[in-house]
Write a protein that holds these residues in place. Structure first.
Motif, PDB file in Angstrom:
ATOM      1  N   VAL A 152      -0.697  -4.817 -10.928  1.00 51.16           N
ATOM      2  CA  VAL A 152      -1.515  -4.875  -9.716  1.00 51.16           C
ATOM      3  C   VAL A 152      -2.645  -3.856  -9.880  1.00 51.16           C
ATOM      4  O   VAL A 152      -2.384  -2.658 -10.016  1.00 51.16           O
ATOM      5  CB  VAL A 152      -0.658  -4.546  -8.474  1.00 51.16           C
ATOM      6  N   VAL A 153      -3.890  -4.327  -9.877  1.00 53.08           N
ATOM      7  CA  VAL A 153      -5.030  -3.475 -10.239  1.00 53.08           C
ATOM      8  C   VAL A 153      -6.076  -3.458  -9.126  1.00 53.08           C
ATOM      9  O   VAL A 153      -6.543  -4.509  -8.681  1.00 53.08           O
ATOM     10  CB  VAL A 153      -5.694  -3.982 -11.533  1.00 53.08           C
ATOM     11  N   ILE A 154      -6.449  -2.256  -8.669  1.00 47.70           N
ATOM     12  CA  ILE A 154      -7.587  -2.097  -7.760  1.00 47.70           C
ATOM     13  C   ILE A 154      -8.741  -1.477  -8.536  1.00 47.70           C
ATOM     14  O   ILE A 154      -8.602  -0.411  -9.144  1.00 47.70           O
ATOM     15  CB  ILE A 154      -7.247  -1.204  -6.557  1.00 47.70           C
ATOM     16  N   VAL A 155      -9.880  -2.164  -8.520  1.00 53.87           N
ATOM     17  CA  VAL A 155     -11.114  -1.625  -9.086  1.00 53.87           C
ATOM     18  C   VAL A 155     -12.038  -1.315  -7.909  1.00 53.87           C
ATOM     19  O   VAL A 155     -12.318  -2.189  -7.080  1.00 53.87           O
ATOM     20  CB  VAL A 155     -11.785  -2.638 -10.034  1.00 53.87           C
ATOM     21  N   HIS A 156     -12.496  -0.057  -7.805  1.00 53.44           N
ATOM     22  CA  HIS A 156     -13.310   0.354  -6.664  1.00 53.44           C
ATOM     23  C   HIS A 156     -14.592   1.001  -7.157  1.00 53.44           C
ATOM     24  O   HIS A 156     -14.570   2.064  -7.770  1.00 53.44           O
ATOM     25  CB  HIS A 156     -12.531   1.344  -5.779  1.00 53.44           C
ATOM     26  N   SER A 157     -15.719   0.338  -6.903  1.00 56.81           N
ATOM     27  CA  SER A 157     -17.025   0.847  -7.326  1.00 56.81           C
ATOM     28  C   SER A 157     -17.782   1.405  -6.124  1.00 56.81           C
ATOM     29  O   SER A 157     -17.949   0.717  -5.112  1.00 56.81           O
ATOM     30  CB  SER A 157     -17.843  -0.278  -7.973  1.00 56.81           C
ATOM     31  N   VAL A 158     -18.233   2.661  -6.251  1.00 53.20           N
ATOM     32  CA  VAL A 158     -18.978   3.319  -5.178  1.00 53.20           C
ATOM     33  C   VAL A 158     -20.156   4.090  -5.774  1.00 53.20           C
ATOM     34  O   VAL A 158     -20.243   4.274  -6.993  1.00 53.20           O
ATOM     35  CB  VAL A 158     -18.078   4.296  -4.382  1.00 53.20           C
ATOM     36  N   ARG A 159     -21.039   4.562  -4.922  1.00 56.73           N
ATOM     37  CA  ARG A 159     -22.200   5.311  -5.398  1.00 56.73           C
ATOM     38  C   ARG A 159     -21.892   6.791  -5.588  1.00 56.73           C
ATOM     39  O   ARG A 159     -22.364   7.406  -6.529  1.00 56.73           O
ATOM     40  CB  ARG A 159     -23.361   5.150  -4.410  1.00 56.73           C
ATOM     41  N   ARG A 160     -21.109   7.353  -4.660  1.00 55.17           N
ATOM     42  CA  ARG A 160     -20.838   8.788  -4.699  1.00 55.17           C
ATOM     43  C   ARG A 160     -19.332   9.050  -4.742  1.00 55.17           C
ATOM     44  O   ARG A 160     -18.534   8.242  -4.271  1.00 55.17           O
ATOM     45  CB  ARG A 160     -21.435   9.465  -3.468  1.00 55.17           C
ATOM     46  N   VAL A 161     -18.960  10.185  -5.268  1.00 50.56           N
ATOM     47  CA  VAL A 161     -17.544  10.543  -5.390  1.00 50.56           C
ATOM     48  C   VAL A 161     -16.871  10.565  -4.021  1.00 50.56           C
ATOM     49  O   VAL A 161     -15.728  10.114  -3.863  1.00 50.56           O
ATOM     50  CB  VAL A 161     -17.382  11.911  -6.093  1.00 50.56           C
ATOM     51  N   PRO A 178       6.840   4.324   1.676  1.00 48.61           N
ATOM     52  CA  PRO A 178       8.277   4.054   1.801  1.00 48.61           C
ATOM     53  C   PRO A 178       8.744   2.758   1.156  1.00 48.61           C
ATOM     54  O   PRO A 178       9.921   2.618   0.832  1.00 48.61           O
ATOM     55  CB  PRO A 178       8.494   4.011   3.323  1.00 48.61           C
ATOM     56  N   LEU A 179       7.825   1.791   0.940  1.00 48.40           N
ATOM     57  CA  LEU A 179       8.264   0.497   0.427  1.00 48.40           C
ATOM     58  C   LEU A 179       7.859   0.186  -1.012  1.00 48.40           C
ATOM     59  O   LEU A 179       8.496  -0.641  -1.654  1.00 48.40           O
ATOM     60  CB  LEU A 179       7.759  -0.631   1.345  1.00 48.40           C
ATOM     61  N   VAL A 180       6.793   0.798  -1.527  1.00 49.39           N
ATOM     62  CA  VAL A 180       6.364   0.446  -2.891  1.00 49.39           C
ATOM     63  C   VAL A 180       6.390   1.632  -3.855  1.00 49.39           C
ATOM     64  O   VAL A 180       5.970   1.508  -5.007  1.00 49.39           O
ATOM     65  CB  VAL A 180       4.950  -0.193  -2.906  1.00 49.39           C
ATOM     66  N   SER A 181       6.888   2.789  -3.418  1.00 46.78           N
ATOM     67  CA  SER A 181       6.852   3.982  -4.278  1.00 46.78           C
ATOM     68  C   SER A 181       7.703   3.823  -5.545  1.00 46.78           C
ATOM     69  O   SER A 181       7.495   4.545  -6.520  1.00 46.78           O
ATOM     70  CB  SER A 181       7.313   5.218  -3.498  1.00 46.78           C
ATOM     71  N   GLU A 182       8.650   2.891  -5.536  1.00 43.96           N
ATOM     72  CA  GLU A 182       9.458   2.676  -6.740  1.00 43.96           C
ATOM     73  C   GLU A 182       8.785   1.720  -7.709  1.00 43.96           C
ATOM     74  O   GLU A 182       8.807   1.936  -8.922  1.00 43.96           O
ATOM     75  CB  GLU A 182      10.845   2.140  -6.355  1.00 43.96           C
ATOM     76  N   GLN A 183       8.155   0.642  -7.195  1.00 45.34           N
ATOM     77  CA  GLN A 183       7.515  -0.338  -8.081  1.00 45.34           C
ATOM     78  C   GLN A 183       6.143   0.118  -8.577  1.00 45.34           C
ATOM     79  O   GLN A 183       5.776  -0.118  -9.726  1.00 45.34           O
ATOM     80  CB  GLN A 183       7.338  -1.685  -7.354  1.00 45.34           C
ATOM     81  N   ALA A 184       5.381   0.755  -7.693  1.00 44.93           N
ATOM     82  CA  ALA A 184       3.982   1.051  -8.006  1.00 44.93           C
ATOM     83  C   ALA A 184       3.765   1.913  -9.253  1.00 44.93           C
ATOM     84  O   ALA A 184       2.835   1.642 -10.022  1.00 44.93           O
ATOM     85  CB  ALA A 184       3.302   1.688  -6.795  1.00 44.93           C
ATOM     86  N   PRO A 185       4.572   2.937  -9.515  1.00 42.81           N
ATOM     87  CA  PRO A 185       4.301   3.755 -10.709  1.00 42.81           C
ATOM     88  C   PRO A 185       4.249   2.952 -12.008  1.00 42.81           C
ATOM     89  O   PRO A 185       3.480   3.287 -12.912  1.00 42.81           O
ATOM     90  CB  PRO A 185       5.473   4.744 -10.727  1.00 42.81           C
ATOM     91  N   GLY A 186       5.015   1.898 -12.108  1.00 47.19           N
ATOM     92  CA  GLY A 186       5.025   1.108 -13.334  1.00 47.19           C
ATOM     93  C   GLY A 186       4.120  -0.102 -13.307  1.00 47.19           C
ATOM     94  O   GLY A 186       3.834  -0.692 -14.353  1.00 47.19           O
ATOM     95  N   GLN A 187       3.624  -0.482 -12.112  1.00 46.54           N
ATOM     96  CA  GLN A 187       2.860  -1.723 -12.005  1.00 46.54           C
ATOM     97  C   GLN A 187       1.444  -1.553 -11.462  1.00 46.54           C
ATOM     98  O   GLN A 187       0.583  -2.406 -11.690  1.00 46.54           O
ATOM     99  CB  GLN A 187       3.610  -2.709 -11.085  1.00 46.54           C
ATOM    100  N   PHE A 188       1.175  -0.470 -10.732  1.00 46.13           N
ATOM    101  CA  PHE A 188      -0.106  -0.318 -10.064  1.00 46.13           C
ATOM    102  C   PHE A 188      -1.102   0.464 -10.906  1.00 46.13           C
ATOM    103  O   PHE A 188      -0.760   1.473 -11.531  1.00 46.13           O
ATOM    104  CB  PHE A 188       0.087   0.390  -8.717  1.00 46.13           C
ATOM    105  N   HIS A 189      -2.348   0.004 -10.905  1.00 43.24           N
ATOM    106  CA  HIS A 189      -3.421   0.662 -11.663  1.00 43.24           C
ATOM    107  C   HIS A 189      -4.645   0.809 -10.757  1.00 43.24           C
ATOM    108  O   HIS A 189      -5.034  -0.130 -10.068  1.00 43.24           O
ATOM    109  CB  HIS A 189      -3.805  -0.159 -12.896  1.00 43.24           C
ATOM    110  N   TYR A 190      -5.238   1.992 -10.772  1.00 43.50           N
ATOM    111  CA  TYR A 190      -6.418   2.304  -9.962  1.00 43.50           C
ATOM    112  C   TYR A 190      -7.576   2.601 -10.895  1.00 43.50           C
ATOM    113  O   TYR A 190      -7.488   3.487 -11.746  1.00 43.50           O
ATOM    114  CB  TYR A 190      -6.100   3.506  -9.075  1.00 43.50           C
ATOM    115  N   VAL A 191      -8.659   1.830 -10.748  1.00 40.44           N
ATOM    116  CA  VAL A 191      -9.826   1.987 -11.626  1.00 40.44           C
ATOM    117  C   VAL A 191     -11.050   2.292 -10.753  1.00 40.44           C
ATOM    118  O   VAL A 191     -11.772   1.381 -10.320  1.00 40.44           O
ATOM    119  CB  VAL A 191     -10.072   0.716 -12.457  1.00 40.44           C
TER     120      VAL A 191
END
Length: 272
Positions: A152-161, A178-191
């Motif tokens: 599961v990948v979120i790509v977020h483009s912005v102008r400023r930090v 409370p509901l995704v803290s177990e799955q997200a570390p292995g499946q979630f990606h933030y770009v």
């Protein structure tokens, strides 16, 4: 001398609108803020949908705009992410809200940025610019999404930090959720990528990250989009959405809808 306190007029619910209370407000910078409101027991929505919200206009009638819900469908409160437009009919007023204030909430959420509008796949990429991040905040905290997709990948483009709203939570892969803290570390990606200021990470627009393959760094699978395995959601600037809709169609992806699921979806209510 008499001390006169001006009270905001109470809002009245209608058949299409409930009246909710602002619970908290966070200003990320001078033109970006998020806020949480009460959620009526009857309010049901799918993560990724949008709803009409608003305040009383100068003419005394509800002044409404469509906003994606930023909180997941299981949350007991409802959260929104908004820009501040100084002369905007609604946002000029909305940016001044404080806890305890009243706000209109539509009773019928809807939208196409939902898993129902996509065919099954292995990787879900959510491409966003600016406040287009909002529906993906909702989806990335929905445990069903981690059942449907391996990555599961979120790509977020912005102008400023400072425009990278919710950056700490996203970088932590929802560690406190409370509901995704177990799955997200292995499946979630933030770009995240910042295009107008120095940044320790990506500094190119999303199209350049796709072309160079940098967008796929650290994500299992091919360093390109594949219509067989990848599903795409897009929300943000019209320029980005139209550019990538044409790109994906040219790459063999089909656009999906609630009636006919496909390989990519956009929120047409915001595109025009």
């Amino acid at each position: 001398m008499t001390d006169v306190t001006t009270e905001k007029p109470a809002l009245e619910p209608t058949g299409a609108l409930s009246v909710e209370t602002v619970l908290s407000v966070k200003h990320w910078n001078e033109h970006l803020f998020s806020f949480r409101i009460t959620r009526p027991a009857s309010f049901r929505f799918r993560s990724g949908e949008f709803v009409m919200i608003g305040l009383k206009g100068d003419n005394g009638k509800p002044l409404l705009r469509a906003y994606s819900v930023a909180s997941p469908s299981w949350d007991e409160e409802i959260e929104f992410l908004s820009i501040k437009v100084q002369d905007g009919p609604l946002t000029s007023k909305l940016q001044l809200i404080q806890p305890g204030d009243q706000i209109y909430l539509g009773r019928k959420p809807t939208g196409t940025l939902v898993t129902d509008a996509l065919l099954p796949g292995k990787r879900l990429f959510m491409l966003s610019t600016g406040t287009g991040l909002a529906p993906f905040l909702s989806l990335s905290r929905d445990p069903d999404v981690y059942e449907f997709y391996e990555q599961v990948v979120i790509v977020h483009s912005v102008r400023r930090v400072s425009d990278l709203a919710f950056r700490d939570d996203l970088e932590a892969k929802w560690a406190e959720d409370p509901l995704v803290s177990e799955q997200a570390p292995g499946q979630f990606h933030y770009v995240p990528t910042v295009t107008r200021e120095p940044f320790e990470g990506n500094t190119q627009r999303i199209d350049a990250l796709v072309e160079s393959g940098a967008l796929f760094a650290g994500i299992p699978g091919a360093a390109k989009f594949d219509p067989e395995t990848d599903r795409i959601m897009m929300c943000g600037s019209m320029e980005m959405i139209k550019q990538f809709a044409a790109y994906f169609e040219g790459a063999g992806f089909t656009e999906g809808s609630n009636a006919a699921p496909g390989q990519f979806v956009i929120e047409r209510a915001f595109v025009g």
